[in-house]
Design an enzyme around this catalytic site. Structure first.
Site, PDB file in Angstrom:
ATOM      1  N   SER A  88      -2.536 -17.077  -3.274  1.00 18.33           N
ATOM      2  CA  SER A  88      -2.498 -15.781  -2.591  1.00 18.33           C
ATOM      3  C   SER A  88      -2.025 -14.703  -3.558  1.00 18.33           C
ATOM      4  CB  SER A  88      -1.561 -15.851  -1.390  1.00 18.33           C
ATOM      5  OG  SER A  88      -1.304 -14.540  -0.950  1.00 18.33           O
ATOM      6  N   MET A  93      -5.734  -9.269   8.158  1.00 22.60           N
ATOM      7  CA  MET A  93      -4.656  -8.994   9.117  1.00 22.60           C
ATOM      8  C   MET A  93      -4.814  -7.538   9.525  1.00 22.60           C
ATOM      9  SD  MET A  93      -1.683 -11.089   7.147  1.00 22.60           S
ATOM     10  CE  MET A  93      -2.647 -11.219   5.652  1.00 22.60           C
ATOM     11  N   SER A 103       4.239 -16.699  -3.419  1.00 17.93           N
ATOM     12  CA  SER A 103       5.442 -16.590  -4.249  1.00 17.93           C
ATOM     13  C   SER A 103       5.731 -17.851  -5.061  1.00 17.93           C
ATOM     14  CB  SER A 103       6.648 -16.208  -3.393  1.00 17.93           C
ATOM     15  OG  SER A 103       6.780 -17.074  -2.300  1.00 17.93           O
ATOM     16  N   GLY A 134       2.469 -10.718   7.360  1.00 19.89           N
ATOM     17  CA  GLY A 134       2.911  -9.405   6.909  1.00 19.89           C
ATOM     18  C   GLY A 134       3.505  -9.398   5.504  1.00 19.89           C
ATOM     19  N   PHE A 135       4.205 -10.463   5.155  1.00 26.95           N
ATOM     20  CA  PHE A 135       4.903 -10.432   3.869  1.00 26.95           C
ATOM     21  C   PHE A 135       4.923 -11.817   3.218  1.00 26.95           C
ATOM     22  CE2 PHE A 135       6.545  -7.096   6.533  1.00 26.95           C
ATOM     23  CZ  PHE A 135       6.500  -5.992   5.689  1.00 26.95           C
ATOM     24  N   HIS A 170      -8.193 -12.985   4.061  1.00 26.31           N
ATOM     25  CA  HIS A 170      -7.403 -13.212   5.279  1.00 26.31           C
ATOM     26  C   HIS A 170      -7.161 -11.827   5.878  1.00 26.31           C
ATOM     27  CE1 HIS A 170      -3.165 -14.467   6.973  1.00 26.31           C
ATOM     28  NE2 HIS A 170      -3.998 -14.064   7.910  1.00 26.31           N
ATOM     29  N   HIS A 224      -6.768 -16.292  -2.368  1.00 24.92           N
ATOM     30  CA  HIS A 224      -6.540 -15.902  -0.974  1.00 24.92           C
ATOM     31  C   HIS A 224      -6.138 -14.426  -0.990  1.00 24.92           C
ATOM     32  CE1 HIS A 224      -4.914 -16.651   3.171  1.00 24.92           C
ATOM     33  NE2 HIS A 224      -4.016 -15.747   2.814  1.00 24.92           N
ATOM     34  N   ASP A 272      -4.879 -11.267   0.977  1.00 26.45           N
ATOM     35  CA  ASP A 272      -4.210 -10.823   2.204  1.00 26.45           C
ATOM     36  C   ASP A 272      -4.481  -9.341   2.438  1.00 26.45           C
ATOM     37  OD1 ASP A 272      -2.840 -13.162   3.173  1.00 26.45           O
ATOM     38  OD2 ASP A 272      -1.578 -13.030   1.388  1.00 26.45           O
ATOM     39  N   MET A 326      -0.853 -20.163  10.551  1.00 25.28           N
ATOM     40  CA  MET A 326       0.235 -19.412   9.910  1.00 25.28           C
ATOM     41  C   MET A 326       1.554 -20.169  10.078  1.00 25.28           C
ATOM     42  SD  MET A 326      -1.092 -16.744   8.525  1.00 25.28           S
ATOM     43  CE  MET A 326       0.455 -16.050   7.937  1.00 25.28           C
ATOM     44  N   MET A 380      -4.080  -6.210   4.728  1.00 21.85           N
ATOM     45  CA  MET A 380      -3.186  -5.748   5.805  1.00 21.85           C
ATOM     46  C   MET A 380      -3.373  -4.245   6.015  1.00 21.85           C
ATOM     47  SD  MET A 380       0.283  -7.739   4.788  1.00 21.85           S
ATOM     48  CE  MET A 380       0.285  -9.379   4.068  1.00 21.85           C
ATOM     49  N   ASP A 412      -0.632 -21.408   5.792  1.00 24.47           N
ATOM     50  CA  ASP A 412      -0.310 -20.204   5.018  1.00 24.47           C
ATOM     51  C   ASP A 412       1.081 -19.685   5.363  1.00 24.47           C
ATOM     52  OD1 ASP A 412      -0.443 -17.860   3.577  1.00 24.47           O
ATOM     53  OD2 ASP A 412      -1.877 -16.863   4.906  1.00 24.47           O
TER      54      ASP A 412
HETATM   55  C1  DX5 Z   1       1.595 -13.541   4.887  1.00 28.37           C
HETATM   56  C2  DX5 Z   1       0.362 -13.878   4.084  1.00 28.37           C
HETATM   57  C3  DX5 Z   1       0.534 -15.051   3.184  1.00 28.37           C
HETATM   58  C4  DX5 Z   1       1.523 -14.802   2.057  1.00 28.37           C
HETATM   59  C5  DX5 Z   1       2.153 -16.097   1.664  1.00 28.37           C
HETATM   60  O1  DX5 Z   1       1.254 -12.568   5.818  1.00 28.37           O
HETATM   61  O2  DX5 Z   1      -0.718 -14.176   4.951  1.00 28.37           O
HETATM   62  O3  DX5 Z   1      -0.727 -15.413   2.619  1.00 28.37           O
HETATM   63  O4  DX5 Z   1       0.902 -14.222   0.956  1.00 28.37           O
HETATM   64  O5  DX5 Z   1       3.227 -15.843   0.823  1.00 28.37           O
HETATM   65  P1  DX5 Z   1       4.260 -16.993   0.448  1.00 28.37           P
HETATM   66  O6  DX5 Z   1       3.482 -18.112  -0.139  1.00 28.37           O
HETATM   67  O7  DX5 Z   1       5.192 -16.334  -0.541  1.00 28.37           O
HETATM   68  O8  DX5 Z   1       4.954 -17.370   1.715  1.00 28.37           O
HETATM   69 ZN    ZN Z   2      -2.516 -15.003   4.044  1.00 27.74          ZN
END
Ligand code: DX5
Ligand code: ZN
Length: 216
Positions: free
Chosen positions: A10, A70, A196, A144-145, A68, A35, A37, A139, A39, A173
């Site tokens: 990601s 969101m 991360s 979100g983060f 993905h 991946h 994200d 999820m 948002m 995820d």
């Molecule tokens: C959260 C995202 C995830 C995120 C995962 O909303 O959909 O894809 O990037 O981050 P880590 O692996 O740091 O939890």
């Molecule tokens: Zn994601």
């Protein structure tokens, strides 16, 4: 049934001031896909990027791009993301009034379609769609983060989906790292998404191998 474990890197935790190098680094380290994200500040509080940046990512890698979404009204943006270079798109059931029509649009454009469910959403809402999607994304944090803690209560959901759909790709995820990955693979997931853990690791190749499971 043992499916090969795929690692989806990601990009959310990449250093965006040198995105191309970051993408190349996880590509060379053995990631199976990226991946992305997306948002919008409405469906989730955070804002990231749209198709314009995805096009630039596409020019930087041979890896498949998996978006993905969101965002509210995902139906409005499906084709844009596919034209930008995504070969898979997943969207939240919580954001969509008519999942079947979105799935059809994705398939019409020859991309893979996935449905995402939040930690508090029960499996029964995805059940009617399992035979017409290519993957489900469960999820394990609230979207979100990056860098949130893995919600262990979602593990039974992975098992339920695996029993319902033996051949379906199941992605998980959020909060995936060396301490949590084995439990999701054991439960039946075959795609692990991580931001991360991979990007903060000194040795990204090792991190990605570790995410493939105890046996690499
Ligand atoms: C959260 C995202 C995830 C995120 C995962 O909303 O959909 O894809 O990037 O981050 P880590 O692996 O740091 O939890
Ligand atoms: Zn994601």
């Amino acid at each position: 049934m043992n499916k090969r474990i795929r690692v989806s890197a990601s990009i959310l935790s990449a250093d965006f001031s040198c995105l191309r190098e970051e993408i190349k680094s996880v590509e060379n380290a053995g990631a199976d896909e990226l991946h992305l994200d997306v948002m919008d500040g409405h469906f989730v509080p955070n804002i990231t990027f749209g198709p314009f940046i995805v096009k630039a990512m596409k020019r930087s890698t041979e890896l498949p791009l998996s978006a993905h979404l969101m965002i509210t009204h995902p139906e409005r943006y499906i084709e844009e993301f596919i034209f930008a270079g995504c070969s898979a798109i997943c969207f939240h059931l919580e954001a969509s009034g008519d999942p079947t029509s979105i799935i059809n649009t994705i398939h019409k454009n020859r991309a893979k379609a996935g449905l995402v469910i939040n930690p508090d959403t029960p499996i029964k809402v995805v059940e009617p769609y399992l035979d017409r999607i290519d993957f489900v994304l469960i999820m394990s944090v609230h979207p979100g983060f990056a860098e949130q803690e893995f919600i262990v209560d979602i593990i039974p959901k992975i098992k339920v989906v695996r029993n319902l759909a033996l051949k379906l790709d199941i992605a998980v995820d959020g909060g995936i790292n060396d301490k949590t990955v084995d439990s999701v693979i054991e439960a039946g997931a075959n795609i692990v998404v991580s931001a991360s853990y991979i990007f903060s690791s000194k040795n990204r190749k090792y991190a990605i191998e570790r995410l493939r499971g105890k046996n690499g």
